[in-house]
Scaffold this motif. Structure first.
Motif, PDB file in Angstrom:
ATOM      1  N   GLN A 199       0.820  -1.218   0.000  1.00 55.56           N
ATOM      2  CA  GLN A 199       0.000   0.000   0.000  1.00 55.56           C
ATOM      3  C   GLN A 199       0.853   1.267   0.000  1.00 55.56           C
ATOM      4  O   GLN A 199       0.369   2.346   0.320  1.00 55.56           O
ATOM      5  N   ASP A 200       2.146   1.122  -0.376  1.00 51.72           N
ATOM      6  CA  ASP A 200       3.051   2.275  -0.482  1.00 51.72           C
ATOM      7  C   ASP A 200       3.086   3.093   0.802  1.00 51.72           C
ATOM      8  O   ASP A 200       3.112   4.341   0.755  1.00 51.72           O
ATOM      9  N   ALA A 201       3.076   2.420   1.923  1.00 53.58           N
ATOM     10  CA  ALA A 201       3.191   3.114   3.208  1.00 53.58           C
ATOM     11  C   ALA A 201       4.655   3.214   3.610  1.00 53.58           C
ATOM     12  O   ALA A 201       5.543   2.651   2.956  1.00 53.58           O
ATOM     13  N   GLY A 202       4.933   3.937   4.691  1.00 53.33           N
ATOM     14  CA  GLY A 202       6.283   4.082   5.200  1.00 53.33           C
ATOM     15  C   GLY A 202       6.440   3.371   6.529  1.00 53.33           C
ATOM     16  O   GLY A 202       5.462   2.914   7.131  1.00 53.33           O
ATOM     17  N   VAL A 203       7.682   3.293   7.008  1.00 56.30           N
ATOM     18  CA  VAL A 203       7.990   2.633   8.273  1.00 56.30           C
ATOM     19  C   VAL A 203       8.936   3.508   9.075  1.00 56.30           C
ATOM     20  O   VAL A 203       9.915   4.032   8.538  1.00 56.30           O
ATOM     21  N   THR A 204       8.639   3.667  10.356  1.00 57.56           N
ATOM     22  CA  THR A 204       9.531   4.351  11.292  1.00 57.56           C
ATOM     23  C   THR A 204       9.719   3.466  12.508  1.00 57.56           C
ATOM     24  O   THR A 204       8.739   3.000  13.098  1.00 57.56           O
ATOM     25  N   PHE A 205      10.972   3.231  12.897  1.00 58.80           N
ATOM     26  CA  PHE A 205      11.279   2.417  14.071  1.00 58.80           C
ATOM     27  C   PHE A 205      11.521   3.313  15.280  1.00 58.80           C
ATOM     28  O   PHE A 205      12.134   4.378  15.160  1.00 58.80           O
ATOM     29  N   VAL A 206      11.036   2.852  16.422  1.00 56.87           N
ATOM     30  CA  VAL A 206      11.225   3.589  17.675  1.00 56.87           C
ATOM     31  C   VAL A 206      11.704   2.612  18.743  1.00 56.87           C
ATOM     32  O   VAL A 206      11.773   1.410  18.511  1.00 56.87           O
ATOM     33  N   ASP A 207      12.014   3.141  19.931  1.00 57.33           N
ATOM     34  CA  ASP A 207      12.422   2.282  21.038  1.00 57.33           C
ATOM     35  C   ASP A 207      11.281   1.350  21.422  1.00 57.33           C
ATOM     36  O   ASP A 207      10.104   1.735  21.407  1.00 57.33           O
ATOM     37  N   ASP A 208      11.632   0.135  21.801  1.00 59.62           N
ATOM     38  CA  ASP A 208      10.608  -0.859  22.157  1.00 59.62           C
ATOM     39  C   ASP A 208       9.767  -0.451  23.355  1.00 59.62           C
ATOM     40  O   ASP A 208       8.631  -0.896  23.501  1.00 59.62           O
ATOM     41  N   ASP A 209      10.314   0.381  24.244  1.00 58.58           N
ATOM     42  CA  ASP A 209       9.583   0.737  25.462  1.00 58.58           C
ATOM     43  C   ASP A 209       8.817   2.048  25.337  1.00 58.58           C
ATOM     44  O   ASP A 209       8.440   2.649  26.332  1.00 58.58           O
ATOM     45  N   ASP A 210       8.560   2.504  24.103  1.00 57.66           N
ATOM     46  CA  ASP A 210       7.790   3.728  23.911  1.00 57.66           C
ATOM     47  C   ASP A 210       6.371   3.517  24.429  1.00 57.66           C
ATOM     48  O   ASP A 210       5.615   2.689  23.915  1.00 57.66           O
ATOM     49  N   ASP A 211       5.986   4.275  25.470  1.00 56.07           N
ATOM     50  CA  ASP A 211       4.691   4.073  26.118  1.00 56.07           C
ATOM     51  C   ASP A 211       3.513   4.497  25.251  1.00 56.07           C
ATOM     52  O   ASP A 211       2.359   4.214  25.586  1.00 56.07           O
ATOM     53  N   GLU A 212       3.761   5.181  24.154  1.00 57.02           N
ATOM     54  CA  GLU A 212       2.666   5.584  23.275  1.00 57.02           C
ATOM     55  C   GLU A 212       2.119   4.401  22.477  1.00 57.02           C
ATOM     56  O   GLU A 212       1.022   4.498  21.921  1.00 57.02           O
ATOM     57  N   LEU A 213       2.868   3.317  22.380  1.00 54.03           N
ATOM     58  CA  LEU A 213       2.514   2.224  21.476  1.00 54.03           C
ATOM     59  C   LEU A 213       2.063   0.993  22.241  1.00 54.03           C
ATOM     60  O   LEU A 213       2.847   0.347  22.929  1.00 54.03           O
ATOM     61  N   LEU A 214       0.784   0.657  22.123  1.00 55.70           N
ATOM     62  CA  LEU A 214       0.301  -0.619  22.642  1.00 55.70           C
ATOM     63  C   LEU A 214       0.913  -1.736  21.817  1.00 55.70           C
ATOM     64  O   LEU A 214       0.947  -1.664  20.586  1.00 55.70           O
ATOM     65  N   ASP A 215       1.422  -2.757  22.469  1.00 54.37           N
ATOM     66  CA  ASP A 215       2.088  -3.879  21.797  1.00 54.37           C
ATOM     67  C   ASP A 215       3.318  -3.435  21.016  1.00 54.37           C
ATOM     68  O   ASP A 215       3.836  -4.196  20.188  1.00 54.37           O
ATOM     69  N   GLY A 216       3.773  -2.217  21.221  1.00 56.20           N
ATOM     70  CA  GLY A 216       4.963  -1.743  20.522  1.00 56.20           C
ATOM     71  C   GLY A 216       4.752  -1.418  19.067  1.00 56.20           C
ATOM     72  O   GLY A 216       5.715  -1.349  18.292  1.00 56.20           O
ATOM     73  N   ILE A 217       3.494  -1.163  18.648  1.00 57.70           N
ATOM     74  CA  ILE A 217       3.238  -0.898  17.241  1.00 57.70           C
ATOM     75  C   ILE A 217       2.037   0.033  17.090  1.00 57.70           C
ATOM     76  O   ILE A 217       1.081  -0.018  17.873  1.00 57.70           O
ATOM     77  N   GLY A 218       2.095   0.910  16.101  1.00 56.47           N
ATOM     78  CA  GLY A 218       0.994   1.828  15.817  1.00 56.47           C
ATOM     79  C   GLY A 218       1.084   2.280  14.370  1.00 56.47           C
ATOM     80  O   GLY A 218       2.005   1.919  13.639  1.00 56.47           O
ATOM     81  N   ALA A 219       0.129   3.097  13.951  1.00 52.42           N
ATOM     82  CA  ALA A 219       0.125   3.577  12.567  1.00 52.42           C
ATOM     83  C   ALA A 219      -0.663   4.866  12.458  1.00 52.42           C
ATOM     84  O   ALA A 219      -1.681   5.047  13.139  1.00 52.42           O
ATOM     85  N   THR A 220      -0.173   5.764  11.616  1.00 49.63           N
ATOM     86  CA  THR A 220      -0.993   6.899  11.190  1.00 49.63           C
ATOM     87  C   THR A 220      -1.721   6.482   9.918  1.00 49.63           C
ATOM     88  O   THR A 220      -1.226   5.644   9.144  1.00 49.63           O
ATOM     89  N   LEU A 221      -2.894   7.061   9.714  1.00 47.24           N
ATOM     90  CA  LEU A 221      -3.791   6.584   8.666  1.00 47.24           C
ATOM     91  C   LEU A 221      -3.981   7.608   7.550  1.00 47.24           C
ATOM     92  O   LEU A 221      -3.956   8.811   7.792  1.00 47.24           O
ATOM     93  N   ARG A 222      -4.212   7.104   6.346  1.00 45.40           N
ATOM     94  CA  ARG A 222      -4.542   7.964   5.214  1.00 45.40           C
ATOM     95  C   ARG A 222      -5.997   8.408   5.279  1.00 45.40           C
ATOM     96  O   ARG A 222      -6.349   9.499   4.860  1.00 45.40           O
ATOM     97  N   TRP A 223      -6.834   7.534   5.776  1.00 44.65           N
ATOM     98  CA  TRP A 223      -8.264   7.821   5.850  1.00 44.65           C
ATOM     99  C   TRP A 223      -8.871   6.952   6.940  1.00 44.65           C
ATOM    100  O   TRP A 223      -8.263   5.999   7.408  1.00 44.65           O
TER     101      TRP A 223
END
Length: 394
Positions: free
Chosen positions: A346-370
């Protein structure tokens, strides 16, 4: 960071050979170079049953000089038809490795590529400039690593004798300006063609601002001035490289921070972002992802179910069969490969962060196009401790 360079892998039949190689040249006589490192990797791949013809083709690719004299890595992926991906990576892996199996081993390659920054180093003097490329580019389309721009105006010395002084100064300064404009025009063209992430401008202290000011707006926004470089002798290369590395690290941190901040702002509004493994898999299947934000180790050990299409990905077999995927076409795949496959699809991008970032449930999240009413959503906890309780299932 977009993974368009991995698109040729989509739809290719298994099995795959993946090589993650330290391609740095040998610094002293007798030291191992990339060909020696490849021989060691090849022996491991031969033991795993990789076809000799494919290994021969990989070896031929690796033996070709890539023009880089600094430390760097290389990622290659091949299937039964030959080499499909050949990528230069800015950072050399700590250990060269290879794998042979039903899916490409993409996790370390994608992480190394996300760290990479395409850099164009421009060393200027009063007669022109040397352009040197550093960073990740496809080896097939990289072209020359260095090139020279001749300003064309050689009256660059000021005359300081009698009545000719003022005229000589004017002629010299006019030549500087014209040469700066010639360098800027060539640089504008290369930026449009090659799209570097960062342009490092260095060299003559009078010429650097002239070149910068003559650039068009897009190229000028990419420029960072770094002292200590130049075209002539007497350059302290180690000190200059250290300053360039600092500039690259600052750019990388700024780029990562911008994506993470966009994710946080979207979650703060309660729209435009999701977090948590199952919800991210859901929006990947729906083709909604703009940028995946992922902890470096959050996908390790997980598996997903996939169909023949890149976006046919789910946490369970029944989730796929319920949307019409034929049961015989459903298979399990390591989560890191399945997720990256869907990101590429889907031509999306990827950004890696620290594993203990408290913003991410399960250590994973995404911004959405729609988003629509069926898009997964979550209440936004107000304290970081709430994230940890949600992650622990409390």
């Amino acid at each position: 960071m977009h993974l368009h360079w991995l698109k040729p892998l989509l739809g290719r039949p298994a099995p795959f050979v993946t090589v993650h190689l330290d391609a740095s040249p040998a610094e002293v006589a007798g030291e191992s170079g990339p060909v020696d490192r490849w021989r060691s990797v090849r022996r491991d791949l031969e033991r795993d049953g990789a076809p000799a013809a494919i290994l021969d083709e990989l070896g031929e690719r690796i033996a070709r000089p890539d023009g880089r004299r600094d430390a760097h890595g290389r990622a290659l992926v091949a299937d039964a038809d030959g080499v499909v991906v050949d990528r230069v990576l800015q950072a050399a892996p700590a250990t060269s490795s290879g794998s042979y199996g039903p899916v490409p081993a993409l996790a370390p390659v994608v992480r190394a590529s996300e760290e990479s920054v395409g850099v164009l180093v421009v060393a200027v003097d009063r007669t022109g400039a040397d352009l040197r490329w550093a960073g990740a580019e496809d080896s097939e389309s990289r072209g020359p690593v260095t090139e020279t721009v001749d300003g064309g105006h050689d009256d660059v010395r000021k005359v300081r004798e009698g009545g000719l002084e003022k005229r000589g100064q004017t002629r010299a300064e006019d030549s500087w300006q014209r040469n700066a404009e010639a360098v800027a025009a060539a640089l504008d063209k290369r930026v449009r063609e090659k799209r570097p992430d960062l342009v490092v401008l260095t060299g003559d202290v009078r010429m650097v601002p002239l070149v910068r000011d003559a650039l068009d707006q897009h190229a000028r926004e990419l420029v960072v001035e770094v002292s200590g470089g130049g075209r002539g002798d007497g350059i302290h290369e180690a000190a200059f490289r250290a300053r360039v590395d600092e500039a690259v690290s600052a750019y990388r941190a700024k780029r990562r921070s911008a994506y993470v901040e966009r994710f946080r702002e979207a979650r703060g509004r309660g729209e435009g972002a999701v977090s948590g493994f199952d919800d991210v898999v859901d929006v990947l299947r729906r083709g909604q992802v703009d940028e995946l934000i992922v902890g470096a180790g959050s996908l390790a050990g997980r598996v997903l179910w996939v169909g023949p299409g890149e976006l046919q990905v789910a946490s369970s077999r029944s989730d796929l069969t319920s949307i019409g995927v034929v049961d015989g076409e459903v298979r399990q795949m390591p989560a890191d490969v399945a997720v990256m496959r869907a990101v590429i699809g889907q031509d999306a991008g990827v950004t890696f962060v620290d594993d203990d970032d408290d913003e991410l449930l399960d250590g994973i999240g995404a911004t959405l196009r729609w988003a629509d009413e069926s898009t997964p959503s979550e209440s936004v906890p107000s304290q970081s401790g709430d994230y940890r309780r949600l992650r622990a299932g409390l």
